[in-house]
Design an enzyme around this catalytic site. Structure first.
Site: not given
Lengths: 235, 258, 277
Positions: C29, C238, C241, C263, C269
């Protein structure tokens, strides 16, 4: 005389002069080797004409003026503390719980209502706010300040009203030592009578009072002893 | 426990090349005490304040601070990390210009809550609640909690800065000309507020001011500074009513009485 | 092969980048400054990500590049082609076949595995910049963990919008120590950062910073006790899909303003549709 035998105030060989640097360094001696003693239950009145240093002495005892030499022993608790050499902290502590002072004029802080002005010394003493306000109201009532003025700042009060607030503030906490510098100067006869009564009650309680009063009648009513500074100097 | 001063300063000196900022300053500050530092521009009072609050590094001296756990640290010897942490938790600095002490782009509530969030407060509702309480204490209407400080008057900004500083109950507050630049009536209100907060919260404070009336109102003790040195010190009323040093006398006699 | 060095950058530059990456991995970080080079794309188009990828890519890597989750947008295509030319490595659109994934603004839906490296393109790395413009000051604040101001940011959001309105680039605390901006990924993807088996690298070219989250590192999104961190939800699956678990984009499908939720991860997808046939 107190139980312990200690005086309330004992001034020894006090010397105080003012050097005015802004006026070419001229030195004005005011107190010259002054000695004085005040015991509990006494009201000692200073009798000299004005300009002789009565105010100076009271202020020096209170720690407001700084002497050049000598001692000012004040009974604080059960010890004698020398105001001349005390730390500022100590003097503040003594003002909180031992020494009260009533001057000729009220120093007005804008916005602070009269009742708070009077309650403040009690709160500094450790009294809770509600109690302090109650006692402040009682003493203002006694000094005949109308209730409608209690919540107002003394800025707009008359001279006499301001001085009565000043007296209230000085007496409310019941300090064992009281220094009074012309406390009744701007008061009318009936107000003066109330203050005289308050002084006598304080005396009976064992308070040690030292003060100046230009009014001869008042002096007669409150004094247990009269002292002249000129005689007390280098005695 | 032996009573100990909150802050003990000894021999504090700051030079700018040949010029002296402040020279050999020493004093003690006790809990609950307000120390006023008065003097004219160039007296070194602001330099002194900056040296004490960590903004300037002095050339020599020691500043012993008594921490909450009773231990004493020399602020000039501890690492910067420790000093910054103390600055966030135990001290506060009230700037002369409130804009220097506020986040102007953050709401009033956010400004007051920041120090709380900085010490780990993680409950939005509680943080906001405390912010509202403080706004009330400094006499800012509570419905302004979400407003930005740019929308406040100077006096209100200054009161917000005070709330922001005091929210974590610091034990020592530095104030740099806290009423500078404010109108007379606004000053009076602010001084009144400062007086009550100092008394109610038992704060210790060091107040730098050129205004003797402010000093008389707020301070228990005074240091009078001239050309970087302390020329006189003592109880406020004593220094103002019976000044001994020529400069103190000049200062006191120069004040206009309305 | 072209006349350029492998992966475009000279070996010394790659070493410098790798040193920075090692530092970054050692301090999860923490933003490591690095000597960002001029790349054949403008600032703001992924120069940081490209340099990090160039620093770590090897001949046996399989590279996937996505932009907003899609493999077929202009930028994704350009960058993928760039590396294909500069290294000759195999490229793919399938997440589970990739060893190295460079991404802008999304983390793939397919769960990552140990051994994979994800490289994020970062515009502004400094989470404290919104409040503190001075670099010297923000560095001190990170060093001394003076992070109160980040919660002030969330506080202000809740005050203005009733909830934390930050929807992407949502600040996180890495390994309980440094606060980091995870790049403009939607907050939906933040949970994927937490204890990921993959190595996550972040490159900011214009700002010249690299930072990293090593595998299995705890990453926690900042929030308040009474306003906990939540991710986006949609009320429909979605439209292509049928997935209810992925991040959905809203797409306009005809001139009458008809919309469809699809998606954003094109690979995910497409694979689901394949599986359904």
């Amino acid at each position: 005389m107190s139980e312990t035998g200690l005086p309330a105030i004992r001034v020894r060989d006090l010397a105080k002069a003012f050097t005015l640097h802004t006026q070419g360094g001229v030195t004005l001696p005011v107190l010259r080797r002054l000695s004085l003693r005040v015991d509990a239950g006494e009201c000692v009145v200073l009798t000299d004409p004005s300009g002789s240093g009565k105010s100076t002495l009271l202020r020096a005892i209170y720690g407001n003026y700084r002497p050049q030499s000598g001692e000012i022993l004040v009974r604080h608790g059960n010890r004698m503390v020398d105001v001349v050499s005390a730390e500022p902290r100590q003097i503040l502590e003594m003002r909180r719980s031992t020494m009260g002072y009533v001057s000729q004029f009220l120093r007005v802080i804008p916005r602070v209502p009269a009742v708070s002005v009077v309650a403040e010394p009690l709160q500094a003493f450790g009294v809770g706010k509600a109690d302090a306000i109650e006692r402040a109201r009682a003493i203002l009532k006694r000094l005949r300040i109308p209730e409608r003025l209690w919540g107002l700042s003394p800025v707009t009060f008359s001279g006499g009203e301001q001085q009565r607030v000043n007296v209230a503030r000085g007496f409310v906490a019941g300090h064992p030592i009281m220094l009074l510098d012309e406390p009744t100067a701007s008061l009318d006869a009936s107000s003066r009578a109330i203050v005289v009564q308050m002084i006598r009650e304080a005396r009976e309680r064992g308070t040690a009072l030292l003060g100046t009063f230009h009014d001869a009648d008042v002096r007669a009513l409150v004094a247990t002893r009269s002292v002249s500074l000129i005689q007390a100097e280098a005695a | 426990m032996i009573p100990r001063p909150l802050l003990s300063v000894r021999g504090l000196t700051k030079r700018y090349g040949q010029r002296v900022g402040c020279l050999d300053i020493g004093f003690d500050l006790w809990p609950g005490e307000v120390l006023g530092v008065v003097g004219e521009s160039g007296s070194g009072k602001t330099t002194l304040l900056h040296c004490l609050s960590g903004r300037l590094e002095p050339n020599s001296g020691s500043v012993s601070f008594s921490q909450r756990d009773g231990s004493v640290v020399d602020l000039l010897q501890v690492p910067e990390a420790a000093r910054r942490r103390l600055a966030r938790t135990d001290w506060a600095l009230v700037h002369q210009n409130p804009r220097d002490g506020l986040r102007m782009g953050v709401s009033a509530g956010g400004n007051v809550g920041e120090r709380l969030m900085g010490v780990g407060a993680r409950h939005y509702g509680q943080i906001r609640g405390q912010a509202l309480d403080w706004l009330e204490q400094v006499e800012i209407p509570q419905d302004r909690v979400d407003d930005l400080p740019v929308e406040f008057s100077g006096g209100m900004q200054q009161r917000l800065q005070i709330a922001r500083c005091l929210v974590t109950r610091p034990r020592l507050v530095f104030m740099d000309e806290p009423t500078g630049g404010l109108d007379a009536s606004v000053q009076a209100r602010l001084l009144d507020l400062l007086r009550s907060l100092v008394a109610d919260l038992h704060l210790s404070a060091i107040v730098v001011t050129h205004d003797l009336a402010v000093a008389r109102l707020l301070a228990h003790r005074l240091l009078v500074m001239k050309d970087g040195e302390v020329v006189e010190s003592g109880l406020t009323d004593q220094v103002l009513d019976d000044p001994q040093h020529p400069y103190s006398q000049l200062l006191v006699s120069s004040v206009l009485q309305p | 092969m072209s006349a350029y060095n492998f992966a475009y950058l000279d070996e010394q530059t790659k070493r410098m980048i790798r040193r920075s990456i090692l530092k970054a991995v050692a301090i999860p970080g923490y933003q490591v400054p690095f000597g960002s080079r001029e790349m054949p794309l403008s600032y703001g188009w992924g120069t940081g990500g490209v340099q990090v990828t160039a620093g770590v890519i090897g001949p046996d890597d399989v590279l996937k590049v996505i932009d907003q989750g899609a493999d077929d947008t202009t930028n994704a295509v350009s960058i993928r082609r760039f590396f294909a030319r500069m290294t000759g490595v195999k490229t793919t659109t399938r997440t589970e076949d990739a060893t190295l994934i460079q991404t802008r603004h999304r983390i793939p839906e397919t769960p990552l595995r140990a051994g994979q490296i994800v490289v994020f393109q970062v515009p502004i790395p400094e989470p404290l910049r919104w409040l503190e413009p001075r670099e010297a000051e923000t560095r001190k604040m990170h060093a001394l963990e003076e992070y109160g101001v980040m919660h002030v940011r969330l506080y202000e959001d809740i005050t203005q919008h009733g909830r934390v309105a930050t929807a992407y680039d949502y600040p996180v605390r890495v390994n309980g120590r440094y606060i980091m901006r995870p790049s403009p990924i939607p907050k939906f993807d933040n949970p994927k950062l937490d204890r990921s088996p993959a190595l996550l690298l972040f490159g900011a070219g214009r700002e010249k910073r690299i930072y990293a989250v090593p595998p299995w590192t705890p990453v926690k999104s900042l929030d308040f006790e009474d306003h906990p961190f939540t991710i986006e939800k949609w009320d429909q699956p979605c439209g292509v899909c049928g997935s209810r678990d992925s991040f959905l984009d809203e797409v306009i499908v005809d001139d009458k303003g008809g919309r469809l939720l699809v998606c954003s991860d094109t690979d995910y997808c497409e694979r689901r549709r394949e599986d359904q046939r």
